[in-house]
Every structure is written in C-alpha cells, then in structure tokens.
Design an enzyme around this catalytic site. Sequence first.
Site, mmCIF file in Angstrom:
data_model
loop_
_atom_site.group_PDB
_atom_site.id
_atom_site.type_symbol
_atom_site.label_atom_id
_atom_site.label_comp_id
_atom_site.label_asym_id
_atom_site.label_seq_id
_atom_site.Cartn_x
_atom_site.Cartn_y
_atom_site.Cartn_z
ATOM 1 N N CYS A 282 0.868 -1.179 0.000
ATOM 2 C CA CYS A 282 0.000 0.000 0.000
ATOM 3 C C CYS A 282 0.901 1.224 0.000
ATOM 4 O O CYS A 282 1.574 1.504 0.994
ATOM 5 C CB CYS A 282 -0.928 0.011 1.206
ATOM 6 S SG CYS A 282 -1.937 1.512 1.308
ATOM 7 N N CYS B 256 -4.863 5.962 -4.352
ATOM 8 C CA CYS B 256 -4.168 4.675 -4.220
ATOM 9 C C CYS B 256 -2.738 4.890 -4.697
ATOM 10 O O CYS B 256 -2.503 5.129 -5.880
ATOM 11 C CB CYS B 256 -4.864 3.598 -5.042
ATOM 12 S SG CYS B 256 -4.004 2.000 -5.028
ATOM 13 N N GLY B 257 -1.782 4.828 -3.761
ATOM 14 C CA GLY B 257 -0.393 5.116 -4.105
ATOM 15 C C GLY B 257 0.210 4.107 -5.056
ATOM 16 O O GLY B 257 0.824 4.473 -6.065
ATOM 17 N N ASN C 161 0.267 4.685 -0.394
ATOM 18 C CA ASN C 161 -0.109 5.797 0.478
ATOM 19 C C ASN C 161 0.104 5.426 1.938
ATOM 20 O O ASN C 161 0.513 6.255 2.755
ATOM 21 C CB ASN C 161 -1.576 6.182 0.248
ATOM 22 C CG ASN C 161 -1.786 6.904 -1.066
ATOM 23 O OD1 ASN C 161 -0.924 7.648 -1.520
ATOM 24 N ND2 ASN C 161 -2.928 6.686 -1.687
#
Length: 291
Positions: free
Chosen positions: A75, A230-231, A77
């Site tokens: 993930c 969404c990083g 972010n």
Amino acid sequence: MRIPFTKMQGAGNDFVVLDETQGRFGLSTAHYRLLADRHFGVGADQILTVRPSPAPGIDFEYLIHNADGAEVEQCGNGARCFARFVRDQGLTAKDAIRVQTRGGVIEPQLNPDGRVTVNMGAPVFELAEIPFDATGLQPQTSGLWKKWPLALVDSGHATTVYVAVVSMGNPHAVQVVDDVDTAPVRLQGPLIEHHASFPKRVNAGFMQIVDRSHIRLRVYERGTGETLACGSGACAAVVAGIRLGLLDDTVHVQTHGGTLTISWAGAAAPVLMTGPATPVFHGEINLPDNL
C-alpha cells in the site's frame, strides 16, 4: 481488549495504524474488518501494522490489511503514513528507513517540506509474478507493452476492456479512459477485481491522460472498493502510461484526495512516489477478545 491506534490519511486514503513493536495484539480477520468499519469501528481503507525489524538491514516490518480483513502485499499511500508514524512516535530518529512488506522491501524518505518519498521498488511485468493468466487472450501491442482484453459480464450485458497489467508489489490492471469522472468505475471495478484472469484478484485503475506529465486517476482497490487515492495504483498507472508511450518519466497524478508525484526512469529502475502523510487523531478502541 483495549487497542491504541492512530488515524492517518495520505491524499484522502485513510488508515488505522497499530504499533506492535512491543508485542502483538493477536487480531483476527474479523478484528481487522471491525476496525475498518465506518459504522461500528474506527473506519479506514486499510489497517497498517508496525512490527519490529524481521532481518538485519531492515528497520521495521509493515503489514497491511484491507477493509475486508484480508492481508495484502503493498500500500503506497500507507507506506508514507507508516514512515511519518514511526518518526512521530519516536520509534526511529531516521529520515530514511528500510521496511519489509509482503511485496518486498520499500524505502520511505521524509522530506523537509513534510511530504514523504517512497522508493517502491521496480515494477514487475512477468505475467506469472503479477499474477495474471493470459490463457486464450490475444493482446493489442502499444508502445513497449501489451494491452490485454478482459470480457466483463454484468446482468447479462457483456463488454470488453483492454488493460495493461503490472505488479507494484500488488497486482494492478490499468485502462485508459477519456474522462475519469464518467468512467464506470463502480460497475467495472468489481468485475475486473474478480476476473478469472487474476487468481489473487486485482486493483482496477482508470487513467485519463491530461498531458504527458499529468494524469487523472481513479482506482477500485482489491478488498476495499474505490478509494480517494491509491499510491501503488498511481505508480502502476504511470508505469503503464510510460510503457504505452503516453507519458514522460515524471508525472503528477491527480486523484479525488490529492496529488501524488510519480517518477520512473524505465527498465529495472525503481518507481519513486512523493506525497503527503497526515496524522488525524489518536485513540483507543475496545475490541471483543473473541471475534
């Protein structure tokens, strides 16, 4: 049991962060679901857990659970919020750390302007490693890459979309759309997520090219649904755009929750993601011992 937590957000992608450096809480899948529940728990897109170093040369272990309670590999972010959390909580004095995830080692760096840059590692294109099953599919070739057809069926209505597939430690399927505001994200997102070609499911990205250094992006995240940002999805979209010959090597990614800057020099180079990481509040929650 009473669990302390910190609520954080990165470009609107929100998280509950747990510190297990002094011992594990022993949470179940149902506990993670409850923490993420916006009505009965704290509310979050993902639950992030900080654990001690699992190996020499690594500062921390980083675990991610989606809102459905499933553990996932990466993930982006969340990685920025993770780095801000361990520094703010005095768990490290370093500006740059090395963190082990299920998807590999990442390297967050706290910047003087308050933003965080994360070395997300090199993208993975090998289909078996994404994983993506292309059996029976005939791709279109565009630039240096292939776009794969996915047949989507909803309520008896069938359509075919073409996606570029890549792993940023977690699987992504990216399609180019004319306008993200009108793109059928909530209709196609779950159909792509659960498509049979993705044995571990997939994050579905919808990318609008504004110009060669600017895109707009929406992502339907695996196990969570559409999020404000969404990083890893931003990284995947930029990599896809570069490989398709549509983007330059540094791109500003505009999401509903804010703007991220993604850089990639191509080939086996790592993808660099820069963006905000903001604490929201600290708290404690009582969770049932057996859930």
